[in-house]
Design a protein around this motif. Structure first.
Motif, mmCIF file in Angstrom:
data_model
loop_
_atom_site.group_PDB
_atom_site.id
_atom_site.type_symbol
_atom_site.label_atom_id
_atom_site.label_comp_id
_atom_site.label_asym_id
_atom_site.label_seq_id
_atom_site.Cartn_x
_atom_site.Cartn_y
_atom_site.Cartn_z
ATOM 1 N N UNK A 66 0.835 -1.192 0.000
ATOM 2 C CA UNK A 66 0.000 0.000 0.000
ATOM 3 C C UNK A 66 0.878 1.253 0.000
ATOM 4 N N UNK A 67 0.614 2.176 -0.919
ATOM 5 C CA UNK A 67 1.447 3.372 -1.054
ATOM 6 C C UNK A 67 1.432 4.257 0.180
ATOM 7 N N UNK A 68 0.295 4.408 0.797
ATOM 8 C CA UNK A 68 0.209 5.228 2.012
ATOM 9 C C UNK A 68 1.092 4.627 3.109
ATOM 10 N N UNK A 69 1.039 3.323 3.270
ATOM 11 C CA UNK A 69 1.875 2.656 4.271
ATOM 12 C C UNK A 69 3.351 2.847 3.956
ATOM 13 N N UNK A 70 3.713 2.697 2.689
ATOM 14 C CA UNK A 70 5.120 2.864 2.309
ATOM 15 C C UNK A 70 5.616 4.266 2.620
ATOM 16 N N UNK A 71 4.790 5.264 2.339
ATOM 17 C CA UNK A 71 5.185 6.646 2.646
ATOM 18 C C UNK A 71 5.522 6.780 4.122
ATOM 19 N N UNK A 72 4.634 6.285 4.988
ATOM 20 C CA UNK A 72 4.853 6.415 6.429
ATOM 21 C C UNK A 72 6.000 5.548 6.923
ATOM 22 N N UNK A 73 6.166 4.375 6.346
ATOM 23 C CA UNK A 73 7.291 3.507 6.724
ATOM 24 C C UNK A 73 8.609 4.209 6.424
ATOM 25 N N UNK A 74 8.744 4.716 5.209
ATOM 26 C CA UNK A 74 10.012 5.334 4.796
ATOM 27 C C UNK A 74 10.300 6.626 5.548
ATOM 28 N N UNK A 75 9.303 7.493 5.682
ATOM 29 C CA UNK A 75 9.546 8.766 6.364
ATOM 30 C C UNK A 75 9.863 8.548 7.839
ATOM 31 N N UNK A 76 9.130 7.655 8.467
ATOM 32 C CA UNK A 76 9.363 7.356 9.876
ATOM 33 C C UNK A 76 10.772 6.824 10.102
ATOM 34 N N UNK A 77 11.206 5.922 9.250
ATOM 35 C CA UNK A 77 12.536 5.337 9.386
ATOM 36 C C UNK A 77 13.633 6.379 9.169
ATOM 37 N N UNK A 78 13.462 7.232 8.185
ATOM 38 C CA UNK A 78 14.466 8.279 7.937
ATOM 39 C C UNK A 78 14.593 9.194 9.153
ATOM 40 N N UNK A 79 13.477 9.647 9.678
ATOM 41 C CA UNK A 79 13.520 10.566 10.823
ATOM 42 C C UNK A 79 14.118 9.901 12.055
ATOM 43 N N UNK A 80 13.795 8.643 12.288
ATOM 44 C CA UNK A 80 14.405 7.930 13.416
ATOM 45 C C UNK A 80 15.904 7.769 13.213
ATOM 46 N N UNK A 81 16.338 7.515 11.989
ATOM 47 C CA UNK A 81 17.775 7.403 11.704
ATOM 48 C C UNK A 81 18.490 8.732 11.923
ATOM 49 N N UNK A 82 17.819 9.822 11.616
ATOM 50 C CA UNK A 82 18.425 11.140 11.831
ATOM 51 C C UNK A 82 18.675 11.366 13.323
ATOM 52 N N UNK A 83 17.802 10.829 14.159
ATOM 53 C CA UNK A 83 18.041 10.947 15.608
ATOM 54 C C UNK A 83 19.355 10.266 15.989
ATOM 55 N N UNK A 84 19.666 9.147 15.343
ATOM 56 C CA UNK A 84 20.956 8.480 15.595
ATOM 57 C C UNK A 84 22.117 9.361 15.142
ATOM 58 N N UNK A 85 21.971 10.026 14.008
ATOM 59 C CA UNK A 85 23.004 10.951 13.521
ATOM 60 C C UNK A 85 23.205 12.096 14.518
ATOM 61 N N UNK A 86 22.114 12.614 15.023
ATOM 62 C CA UNK A 86 22.185 13.702 16.005
ATOM 63 C C UNK A 86 22.934 13.244 17.248
ATOM 64 N N UNK A 87 22.651 12.048 17.694
ATOM 65 C CA UNK A 87 23.306 11.515 18.889
ATOM 66 C C UNK A 87 24.818 11.401 18.678
ATOM 67 N N UNK A 89 26.753 13.278 17.084
ATOM 68 C CA UNK A 89 27.376 14.605 17.174
ATOM 69 C C UNK A 89 27.076 15.307 18.497
ATOM 70 N N UNK A 90 26.168 14.735 19.280
ATOM 71 C CA UNK A 90 25.725 15.376 20.523
ATOM 72 C C UNK A 90 25.607 14.329 21.614
#
Length: 141
Positions: A66-87, A89-90
């Motif tokens: 389902x395209x709607x599910x894929x959108x949320x899966x991908x965006x959610x994962x990217x944002x969670x990964x960015x939190x790891x990047x932030x950690x 450096x901080x």
């Protein structure tokens, strides 16, 4: 859209962190779980943000899910990964990651029907993870 995931979100979070440091505020960031297809979502965790972003750019062309599910899966994962990047450096911030625990059961075990809002048991996992994280900081200071 792409700019938000490559730089804008990270810049916004950096500004928030800088404000918090100036005001002596301790930052705790919590990874967001979104229960859609936990097995598929876990399999994607090994991909880089660039690979996930590439998938996001063509999610609407995929036919196996389902395209709607894929959108949320991908965006959610990217944002969670960015939190790891932030950690990385901080080191002074705390990252709380309840994802594996929340995906360990069936959807109705920890989530309401929408898959994003947690029920009492899901909130208990979050609370325990926050407590564990804060306890580590308190006992080392």
């Amino acid at each position: 859209l792409k700019n938000y995931f490559t730089s804008k979100y990270l810049n916004q979070m950096t500004n928030i962190l800088n404000f918090c440091r100036l005001n002596d505020i301790k930052v705790v960031l919590i990874k967001q779980a979104y229960y859609i297809e936990p097995i598929y979502q876990k399999n994607l965790q090994s991909l880089s943000n660039i690979e996930i972003l590439d998938k996001l750019m063509v999610y609407h062309k995929e036919t196996n899910r389902d395209n709607k599910s894929l959108f949320w899966i991908y965006t959610n994962l990217i944002l969670n990964n960015i939190l790891d990047e932030i950690k990385l450096k901080n080191q002074d911030i705390i990252i709380v990651d309840p994802i594996n625990e929340l995906y360990a059961g069936t959807k109705d075990k920890f989530f309401y029907e929408d898959g994003i809002h947690l029920n009492v048991y899901g909130n208990e996992i979050i609370a325990n993870k926050i407590f564990e994280s804060i306890k580590k900081v308190i006992t080392t200071n």
